[in-house]
Scaffold this motif. Sequence first.
Motif, mmCIF file in Angstrom:
data_model
loop_
_atom_site.group_PDB
_atom_site.id
_atom_site.type_symbol
_atom_site.label_atom_id
_atom_site.label_comp_id
_atom_site.label_asym_id
_atom_site.label_seq_id
_atom_site.Cartn_x
_atom_site.Cartn_y
_atom_site.Cartn_z
ATOM 1 N N TRP A 236 0.820 -1.223 0.000
ATOM 2 C CA TRP A 236 0.000 0.000 0.000
ATOM 3 C C TRP A 236 0.849 1.268 0.000
ATOM 4 N N VAL B 41 -20.023 -6.235 -3.001
ATOM 5 C CA VAL B 41 -19.218 -5.339 -2.167
ATOM 6 C C VAL B 41 -17.851 -5.946 -1.870
ATOM 7 N N PHE B 42 -16.807 -5.307 -2.386
ATOM 8 C CA PHE B 42 -15.456 -5.691 -1.997
ATOM 9 C C PHE B 42 -15.198 -5.135 -0.601
ATOM 10 N N ALA C 83 -18.757 4.023 -2.321
ATOM 11 C CA ALA C 83 -19.713 4.259 -3.406
ATOM 12 C C ALA C 83 -19.828 3.033 -4.321
ATOM 13 N N PHE C 84 -20.814 3.069 -5.201
ATOM 14 C CA PHE C 84 -21.082 1.945 -6.088
ATOM 15 C C PHE C 84 -21.209 2.406 -7.540
ATOM 16 N N LEU D 12 -11.394 0.019 -12.205
ATOM 17 C CA LEU D 12 -11.694 0.466 -10.854
ATOM 18 C C LEU D 12 -10.898 -0.367 -9.856
ATOM 19 N N THR D 13 -10.636 0.212 -8.711
ATOM 20 C CA THR D 13 -9.950 -0.523 -7.650
ATOM 21 C C THR D 13 -10.691 -0.314 -6.337
ATOM 22 N N GLY E 171 -19.136 -2.210 -5.723
ATOM 23 C CA GLY E 171 -18.489 -1.158 -4.954
ATOM 24 C C GLY E 171 -17.646 -1.728 -3.850
ATOM 25 N N SER E 172 -17.223 -0.836 -3.010
ATOM 26 C CA SER E 172 -16.331 -1.206 -1.939
ATOM 27 C C SER E 172 -16.887 -0.644 -0.642
ATOM 28 N N SER E 173 -16.334 -1.063 0.451
ATOM 29 C CA SER E 173 -16.843 -0.653 1.744
ATOM 30 C C SER E 173 -15.643 -0.507 2.661
ATOM 31 N N HIS E 174 -15.727 0.342 3.637
ATOM 32 C CA HIS E 174 -14.555 0.621 4.452
ATOM 33 C C HIS E 174 -14.901 0.538 5.934
ATOM 34 N N GLY F 224 -12.412 -6.311 1.273
ATOM 35 C CA GLY F 224 -10.968 -6.289 1.482
ATOM 36 C C GLY F 224 -10.386 -5.099 0.736
ATOM 37 N N MET F 225 -9.106 -5.010 0.746
ATOM 38 C CA MET F 225 -8.429 -3.944 0.011
ATOM 39 C C MET F 225 -7.367 -4.562 -0.869
ATOM 40 N N PRO F 226 -7.806 -5.375 -1.842
ATOM 41 C CA PRO F 226 -6.813 -5.996 -2.720
ATOM 42 C C PRO F 226 -5.990 -4.919 -3.412
ATOM 43 N N GLU F 227 -4.743 -5.277 -3.716
ATOM 44 C CA GLU F 227 -3.852 -4.282 -4.325
ATOM 45 C C GLU F 227 -4.080 -4.178 -5.825
ATOM 46 N N ASP F 228 -4.826 -5.122 -6.399
ATOM 47 C CA ASP F 228 -4.988 -5.153 -7.858
ATOM 48 C C ASP F 228 -6.315 -4.553 -8.322
ATOM 49 N N GLU F 229 -6.427 -4.366 -9.634
ATOM 50 C CA GLU F 229 -7.638 -3.784 -10.225
ATOM 51 C C GLU F 229 -8.763 -4.809 -10.321
ATOM 52 N N TRP F 230 -9.983 -4.329 -10.347
ATOM 53 C CA TRP F 230 -11.126 -5.212 -10.570
ATOM 54 C C TRP F 230 -11.152 -5.646 -12.041
#
Lengths: 358, 358
Positions: free
Chosen positions: A57, A271-272, B293-294, B283-284, A296-299, A274-280
Motif C-alpha cells: 500500500w 461489495v469488496f 460508493a457503487f 476500478l480498484t 463497490g467497496s466498503s470501508h 478487502g483492500m486488494p492491491e490489484d484492479e477489478w
Amino acid sequence: MSPINSSRGYAIHDQKDYKNFKLTDYELKREQADDVTVHVECCGTCGSDHHTISGGWGPFVAPFCVTGHEIVGEVVQVGSNVKNLQVGQRVGIGAQSSSCMECKYCKNDNENYCPVAWTDTYQGKYPNGDFSQGGYSTHVRAHQQFVFPLPEGLRSVDAASMLCAGVTSYSPLNRHNIGKGSKVGVVGLGGLGHYAVLFAKALGAEVVVFSHSERKKEDALKMGADEFVITNKGFEEKYKMSLDIIVCTSSSSSLPLNEFITTLDVGKHFVFVGMPEDEWPSLTSQAMAPNGAFVGSSHIGCRTEILKMLDLAVEKNVKPWITTRPMKEAAQSIEDVETGKARYRTILLQDIDREVQA
Amino acid sequence: MSPINSSRGYAIHDQKDYKNFKLTDYELKREQADDVTVHVECCGTCGSDHHTISGGWGPFVAPFCVTGHEIVGEVVQVGSNVKNLQVGQRVGIGAQSSSCMECKYCKNDNENYCPVAWTDTYQGKYPNGDFSQGGYSTHVRAHQQFVFPLPEGLRSVDAASMLCAGVTSYSPLNRHNIGKGSKVGVVGLGGLGHYAVLFAKALGAEVVVFSHSERKKEDALKMGADEFVITNKGFEEKYKMSLDIIVCTSSSSSLPLNEFITTLDVGKHFVFVGMPEDEWPSLTSQAMAPNGAFVGSSHIGCRTEILKMLDLAVEKNVKPWITTRPMKEAAQSIEDVETGKARYRTILLQDIDREVQA
C-alpha cells in the motif's frame, strides 16, 4: 503515578525486511482531551498489517511501523473530555483512531468515511504531525469515539478481530438490511469471509459461500454456511438473480466478477470488503444492465455499527475461529496471513514488559 | 373490418448499409389474448436504434430490422384479455414489448429485468419464434403490460421519447429516492441526459451537469440545471462526496470515472443509463473505499415507473427538447444521433399509407 505517554511495540523499520519486528520504544501521540490510553491485552493480525509493512500500500508515513488494529485492552488513562469510559474498563479499538468529528459524515454515522481527518490506528498522521502506532505493543491511544466498551459476554480474544475484520464484513450486511429471508453470497473464506458467514447467519440470512477450491468446504459448513459452491465454469447459473448481496473478501483481478454479477437480484450490490492491491476485472454496461446490479467497496464500519455488532455477537453467541500466539511471534502471524494459513484469525497475546511509563 | 395482422415499416436489411431504410411489409407477431395492436402516430429515434442497425450490439435477430421503441399511437385492436385499454385510446410503447409475467421480477415491479422472456420492442424474439418490429412503421403489437395510456395533458410528440429515454433516466432517480434536498449529477447532455436534468428538477433536486466541453452549457442551464461543470483536471474537487447519485449517459472508456466516484456521498451510486459499447475504466477497491460508493447500470424502467413519470411530466409540465421529421427521414435522424447533432431527441411523424391491413 506519572502520566503514561509512551509505548513499546514490535516495529518494522524497513519495508524490504518486513518480517523483522524489533522491540522499539516510542512516544504516543500527544494527549488531547478526548483521548483514551489503553494497555493492550491482545491484538489480531489483519491483512492490512501485511499490506502495510510489505509496501503493498505504499511507503510508511511514519519512520517505523507498529501494526495491529484489532486491539483489546484496559483503559489506563483518559483525557478531560472523556466521560463514558473509566480507567480499568475493558475496551476495543479498531482500524480507525480519529476523525474530524465535525463534518456531516462524522455526524451521521459515517465517521468511517470522514474525508477531513481520518486517522488510521497505525501509520496515521494527526493534524499536529504526530503519528499513530498500533497494537503489537503495550499501549495505544485513540479518540474516545473510536474506543468501544466491550460487553461482558465476549472474551477478549474473540472480540479483538471483530473490531476490524468483524465490522468490515458486518457493515455492508447492516447497511443493505440483511436479515431473515435474505440470501447472502460470500466470496472467499479467510478472516473477513468467515466473519461474513458468521454475522450473516447471526442476522438470520441464508448463506452461500463461493470458493475456487473445495479446501474450505468443511469449515464453511461448520461455520453455518447453507451451501458451498466451487466457482467452476457455469457455477453462477444455479444462482441467477437470487442473491441480496455478495460480500467479497477475495483479491480481485482473477475473480469471475461478471459471472458473480449475474447472481445478484435486481439492484443489489457486490461489495469488496478487502483492500486488494490489484484492479477489478473490467465491467461493461451490457454485463451490468440485465439485473441493474452495482459493484463497490466498503470501508470498515462506524461506531454505532461496531456496538450493534458486539451486541449481536453476544446475543447470538458468535464465535470467531481464532488461534492465539504470543506477540513476539508476530512475524509468524504475518506469514500465516501471507500464505493463507491463518484459520481464520490469529490473535497475538501481550508479552511485552508492562513497565514502559515515561 | 378484417383483423389487423400486418405492418409496413422503414426497415434496414443489411447492417453494413445501415442507413438504407426500405419500406417493407411484414406480419406482426401472431396475436395473443394479451396483445394490443397500435397504429403509430409518431416515434422517437433512440441511440439503441443506431447501435442495433449498425451492428454495434451484434447481428440482427430477425431477417431485417424496423427500429423505433419510443412509440405513441392509437389502439386499433385488442386481444380478449385486454380490459383496460380500448380501441381508439391514445397509448405509448417503450423499449420492451413483453416479459414472462410469472417470475418474481415480473410480479414485483421489475418486469424490466425479467430474465425469463424479456422481449425487445424490435429485434425481440418471442417464445413462439415470432419477431418483434418497431415503430418506424404503421403498426406495432405489444403485451398490454407494456402499453401505457397517456395522460391528456401530454402531447404525443412530447410523450414519445419519454417512453424509453425518459424512463431510462427517471428510473434510477426514482429507485434511489431522489427528491427535494437531493443533489444529482448528470454526465453527458444528450437525449438521455437532458431527461435526467428535466426529471431531476421536476423531482425537486439540485442538478449539476458535467460535460467535457462548454458547448451545451447554455442549453443545460435553460433546461434548469443549477450548475454546469467542464470536466477539466481537478473538476471533481469542488464536489467531493456531495452528490446523491450520478446518472451517466456518456460512453465509458474515456470517462474520468475514478474522479466522478469521489463526488458521491457515502454509499451512493454512479449509474450508467446508456448502453455504451465499450468497457468501463478500471476500478480498484482503494479508489472506491473512501466513500463506499457503487457503480452500476440500469435498464429502462417498469410499468409503474413509466406511469409515475408520465404523471410527473404533466404535473410539473416537463417539456422535452425535440425536433420532428417525417418518418421517411429516418436515415437523417439516425445520422443526427451518430454525430451527436440531435437536440435533444428527434421524433419521426407517421407518413406511411395507413391502409396496410391484411
